[in-house]
Motif scaffolding. Structure first.
Motif, PDB file in Angstrom:
ATOM      1  N   LYS A   1       0.815  -1.220   0.000  1.00  0.00           N
ATOM      2  CA  LYS A   1       0.000   0.000   0.000  1.00  0.00           C
ATOM      3  C   LYS A   1       0.846   1.267   0.000  1.00  0.00           C
ATOM      4  O   LYS A   1       0.383   2.332  -0.412  1.00  0.00           O
ATOM      5  CB  LYS A   1      -0.925   0.000   1.215  1.00  0.00           C
ATOM      6  N   ASP A   2       2.088   1.166   0.479  1.00  0.00           N
ATOM      7  CA  ASP A   2       2.950   2.351   0.565  1.00  0.00           C
ATOM      8  C   ASP A   2       3.705   2.622  -0.739  1.00  0.00           C
ATOM      9  O   ASP A   2       4.267   3.704  -0.910  1.00  0.00           O
ATOM     10  CB  ASP A   2       3.970   2.183   1.702  1.00  0.00           C
ATOM     11  N   ALA A   3       3.725   1.662  -1.657  1.00  0.00           N
ATOM     12  CA  ALA A   3       4.472   1.826  -2.910  1.00  0.00           C
ATOM     13  C   ALA A   3       3.731   2.772  -3.849  1.00  0.00           C
ATOM     14  O   ALA A   3       2.517   2.656  -4.045  1.00  0.00           O
ATOM     15  CB  ALA A   3       4.677   0.481  -3.577  1.00  0.00           C
ATOM     16  N   GLN A   4       4.465   3.715  -4.422  1.00  0.00           N
ATOM     17  CA  GLN A   4       3.878   4.691  -5.335  1.00  0.00           C
ATOM     18  C   GLN A   4       4.275   4.440  -6.787  1.00  0.00           C
ATOM     19  O   GLN A   4       3.517   4.754  -7.699  1.00  0.00           O
ATOM     20  CB  GLN A   4       4.331   6.110  -4.932  1.00  0.00           C
ATOM     21  N   THR A   5       5.460   3.903  -7.001  1.00  0.00           N
ATOM     22  CA  THR A   5       5.940   3.649  -8.364  1.00  0.00           C
ATOM     23  C   THR A   5       6.523   2.247  -8.444  1.00  0.00           C
ATOM     24  O   THR A   5       6.869   1.632  -7.420  1.00  0.00           O
ATOM     25  CB  THR A   5       7.020   4.667  -8.783  1.00  0.00           C
ATOM     26  N   LEU A   6       6.648   1.756  -9.662  1.00  0.00           N
ATOM     27  CA  LEU A   6       7.222   0.433  -9.893  1.00  0.00           C
ATOM     28  C   LEU A   6       8.213   0.518 -11.050  1.00  0.00           C
ATOM     29  O   LEU A   6       7.860   0.925 -12.149  1.00  0.00           O
ATOM     30  CB  LEU A   6       6.128  -0.581 -10.226  1.00  0.00           C
ATOM     31  N   GLU A   7       9.442   0.141 -10.782  1.00  0.00           N
ATOM     32  CA  GLU A   7      10.485   0.140 -11.801  1.00  0.00           C
ATOM     33  C   GLU A   7      10.615  -1.279 -12.354  1.00  0.00           C
ATOM     34  O   GLU A   7      10.797  -2.238 -11.609  1.00  0.00           O
ATOM     35  CB  GLU A   7      11.824   0.586 -11.209  1.00  0.00           C
ATOM     36  N   LEU A   8      10.535  -1.408 -13.674  1.00  0.00           N
ATOM     37  CA  LEU A   8      10.671  -2.708 -14.321  1.00  0.00           C
ATOM     38  C   LEU A   8      11.737  -2.634 -15.402  1.00  0.00           C
ATOM     39  O   LEU A   8      11.826  -1.641 -16.128  1.00  0.00           O
ATOM     40  CB  LEU A   8       9.347  -3.147 -14.957  1.00  0.00           C
ATOM     41  N   GLU A   9      12.536  -3.711 -15.493  1.00  0.00           N
ATOM     42  CA  GLU A   9      13.453  -3.819 -16.620  1.00  0.00           C
ATOM     43  C   GLU A   9      12.629  -4.007 -17.880  1.00  0.00           C
ATOM     44  O   GLU A   9      11.665  -4.789 -17.903  1.00  0.00           O
ATOM     45  CB  GLU A   9      14.408  -4.998 -16.424  1.00  0.00           C
ATOM     46  N   CYS A  10      12.996  -3.297 -18.942  1.00  0.00           N
ATOM     47  CA  CYS A  10      12.147  -3.328 -20.136  1.00  0.00           C
ATOM     48  C   CYS A  10      12.265  -4.639 -20.897  1.00  0.00           C
ATOM     49  O   CYS A  10      11.301  -5.086 -21.502  1.00  0.00           O
ATOM     50  CB  CYS A  10      12.487  -2.146 -21.050  1.00  0.00           C
ATOM     51  N   VAL A  11      13.425  -5.287 -20.881  1.00  0.00           N
ATOM     52  CA  VAL A  11      13.620  -6.526 -21.632  1.00  0.00           C
ATOM     53  C   VAL A  11      14.611  -7.410 -20.908  1.00  0.00           C
ATOM     54  O   VAL A  11      15.303  -6.982 -20.000  1.00  0.00           O
ATOM     55  CB  VAL A  11      14.156  -6.238 -23.060  1.00  0.00           C
ATOM     56  N   SER A  12      14.670  -8.665 -21.335  1.00  0.00           N
ATOM     57  CA  SER A  12      15.648  -9.581 -20.759  1.00  0.00           C
ATOM     58  C   SER A  12      17.046  -9.213 -21.253  1.00  0.00           C
ATOM     59  O   SER A  12      17.213  -8.457 -22.207  1.00  0.00           O
ATOM     60  CB  SER A  12      15.323 -11.022 -21.138  1.00  0.00           C
ATOM     61  N   GLU A  13      18.060  -9.782 -20.606  1.00  0.00           N
ATOM     62  CA  GLU A  13      19.443  -9.410 -20.931  1.00  0.00           C
ATOM     63  C   GLU A  13      19.806  -9.749 -22.369  1.00  0.00           C
ATOM     64  O   GLU A  13      20.417  -8.943 -23.073  1.00  0.00           O
ATOM     65  CB  GLU A  13      20.390 -10.126 -19.966  1.00  0.00           C
ATOM     66  N   SER A  14      19.409 -10.926 -22.849  1.00  0.00           N
ATOM     67  CA  SER A  14      19.754 -11.312 -24.224  1.00  0.00           C
ATOM     68  C   SER A  14      19.042 -10.412 -25.229  1.00  0.00           C
ATOM     69  O   SER A  14      19.614 -10.031 -26.255  1.00  0.00           O
ATOM     70  CB  SER A  14      19.380 -12.778 -24.459  1.00  0.00           C
ATOM     71  N   ARG A  15      17.772 -10.068 -24.932  1.00  0.00           N
ATOM     72  CA  ARG A  15      17.025  -9.179 -25.823  1.00  0.00           C
ATOM     73  C   ARG A  15      17.633  -7.795 -25.826  1.00  0.00           C
ATOM     74  O   ARG A  15      17.729  -7.139 -26.865  1.00  0.00           O
ATOM     75  CB  ARG A  15      15.563  -9.112 -25.359  1.00  0.00           C
ATOM     76  N   LEU A  16      18.098  -7.346 -24.655  1.00  0.00           N
ATOM     77  CA  LEU A  16      18.716  -6.030 -24.560  1.00  0.00           C
ATOM     78  C   LEU A  16      20.014  -5.971 -25.354  1.00  0.00           C
ATOM     79  O   LEU A  16      20.301  -4.969 -26.024  1.00  0.00           O
ATOM     80  CB  LEU A  16      18.970  -5.692 -23.093  1.00  0.00           C
ATOM     81  N   ASN A  17      20.806  -7.049 -25.328  1.00  0.00           N
ATOM     82  CA  ASN A  17      22.050  -7.084 -26.103  1.00  0.00           C
ATOM     83  C   ASN A  17      21.762  -6.962 -27.600  1.00  0.00           C
ATOM     84  O   ASN A  17      22.493  -6.324 -28.345  1.00  0.00           O
ATOM     85  CB  ASN A  17      22.804  -8.390 -25.815  1.00  0.00           C
ATOM     86  N   TYR A  18      20.672  -7.595 -28.028  1.00  0.00           N
ATOM     87  CA  TYR A  18      20.295  -7.489 -29.433  1.00  0.00           C
ATOM     88  C   TYR A  18      19.871  -6.073 -29.783  1.00  0.00           C
ATOM     89  O   TYR A  18      20.227  -5.535 -30.828  1.00  0.00           O
ATOM     90  CB  TYR A  18      19.156  -8.468 -29.735  1.00  0.00           C
ATOM     91  N   LEU A  19      19.117  -5.466 -28.887  1.00  0.00           N
ATOM     92  CA  LEU A  19      18.604  -4.124 -29.168  1.00  0.00           C
ATOM     93  C   LEU A  19      19.695  -3.055 -29.159  1.00  0.00           C
ATOM     94  O   LEU A  19      19.506  -1.987 -29.729  1.00  0.00           O
ATOM     95  CB  LEU A  19      17.518  -3.755 -28.139  1.00  0.00           C
ATOM     96  N   LYS A  20      20.827  -3.349 -28.507  1.00  0.00           N
ATOM     97  CA  LYS A  20      21.902  -2.369 -28.463  1.00  0.00           C
ATOM     98  C   LYS A  20      22.456  -2.062 -29.840  1.00  0.00           C
ATOM     99  O   LYS A  20      23.078  -1.038 -30.064  1.00  0.00           O
ATOM    100  CB  LYS A  20      23.021  -2.867 -27.538  1.00  0.00           C
ATOM    101  N   SER A  21      22.254  -2.968 -30.776  1.00  0.00           N
ATOM    102  CA  SER A  21      22.741  -2.745 -32.141  1.00  0.00           C
ATOM    103  C   SER A  21      21.799  -1.864 -32.961  1.00  0.00           C
ATOM    104  O   SER A  21      22.082  -1.530 -34.100  1.00  0.00           O
ATOM    105  CB  SER A  21      22.923  -4.093 -32.859  1.00  0.00           C
ATOM    106  N   ILE A  22      20.657  -1.515 -32.358  1.00  0.00           N
ATOM    107  CA  ILE A  22      19.656  -0.707 -33.063  1.00  0.00           C
ATOM    108  C   ILE A  22      19.744   0.730 -32.604  1.00  0.00           C
ATOM    109  O   ILE A  22      19.991   1.023 -31.436  1.00  0.00           O
ATOM    110  CB  ILE A  22      18.233  -1.257 -32.785  1.00  0.00           C
TER     111      ILE A  22
END
Length: 227
Positions: free
Chosen positions: A180-201
């Motif tokens: 009940k005390d939490a106001q925001t939620l931080e989430l990683e946008c993608v998995s590590e392997s997907r993020l490595n792929y996206l770094k080339s874009i």
């Protein structure tokens, strides 16, 4: 005074309308279509028989979409010695099919006529009561059953890493909901392997935003929380 009925008021008005139909002395109805004649050959001629007229109108009706049903219920008033008429305008609209979309014709002359007489096209298409032909009821019902069955299956193949990532995201969302005390939620946008792929874009930040939105919406909204 006309009583307008559309998709938003249909359930509320249906019971009363049924009672009035049963109670009335007689009734009449007409329909507004997106056109009248599908082609010149379907025009009514002077020497056409009743069968010819019926066949031509039937052919035309199958090519146009109904937009409104006009219903007039007539009640005999013994005291005034006259009929009291209660008219209804019922907006209808062909529902979008799940696996295919039917095409319909629009005849300029008919649409112009309806427009000049104040017909509410926006209400018909946006709030019209959805309908389906009785001849296609079994087919339509089968599609609904198949669609609901498919919804309970997995839409995609997930690698072990993706499954672990999804499980962790669900766990964080469940914890966020119960805190009940939490106001925001931080989430990683993608998995590590997907993020490595996206770094080339190019524009990696914008891509990550889209990945986060599409992933969370497509997966978490279909998940029963808490997990």
């Amino acid at each position: 005074e006309y009583m307008d009925i559309d998709n938003y008021t249909f359930k509320k008005k249906l019971s009363g309308l049924r009672k009035e139909i049963r109670a009335c002395d007689f009734m009449a109805f007409d329909m507004e279509f997106t056109g009248i004649y599908a082609d010149l050959a379907q025009h009514i001629r002077k020497f056409d028989s009743l069968e010819d007229i019926y066949q031509k109108l039937k052919h035309s009706v199958l090519n146009f979409m109904p937009l409104q049903i006009g219903l007039s219920l007539c009640f005999w008033n013994a005291e005034a010695q006259c009929y009291v008429i209660r008219p209804y305008n019922i907006y209808v609209s062909k529902g979008f099919e799940m696996y295919q979309q039917e095409k319909t014709l629009l005849q300029n002359e008919s649409v112009e006529f309806l427009s000049r007489n104040g017909f509410d096209f926006q209400r018909a298409f946006k709030a019209g009561i959805r309908y389906e032909k009785l001849s296609r009821f079994d087919e339509f019902q089968s599609k609904i059953v198949n669609r609901d069955t498919i919804r309970h299956r997995s839409h995609f193949y997930f690698s072990p890493e993706s499954k672990a990532f999804l499980k962790e995201v669900r766990k964080k969302v469940s914890a966020f909901i119960h805190n009940k005390d939490a106001q925001t939620l931080e989430l990683e946008c993608v998995s590590e392997s997907r993020l490595n792929y996206l770094k080339s874009i190019d524009n990696i930040r914008e891509v990550c935003k889209m990945e986060k939105v599409s992933f969370v919406i497509s997966q978490l909204t279909e998940t029963r929380l808490p997990v």
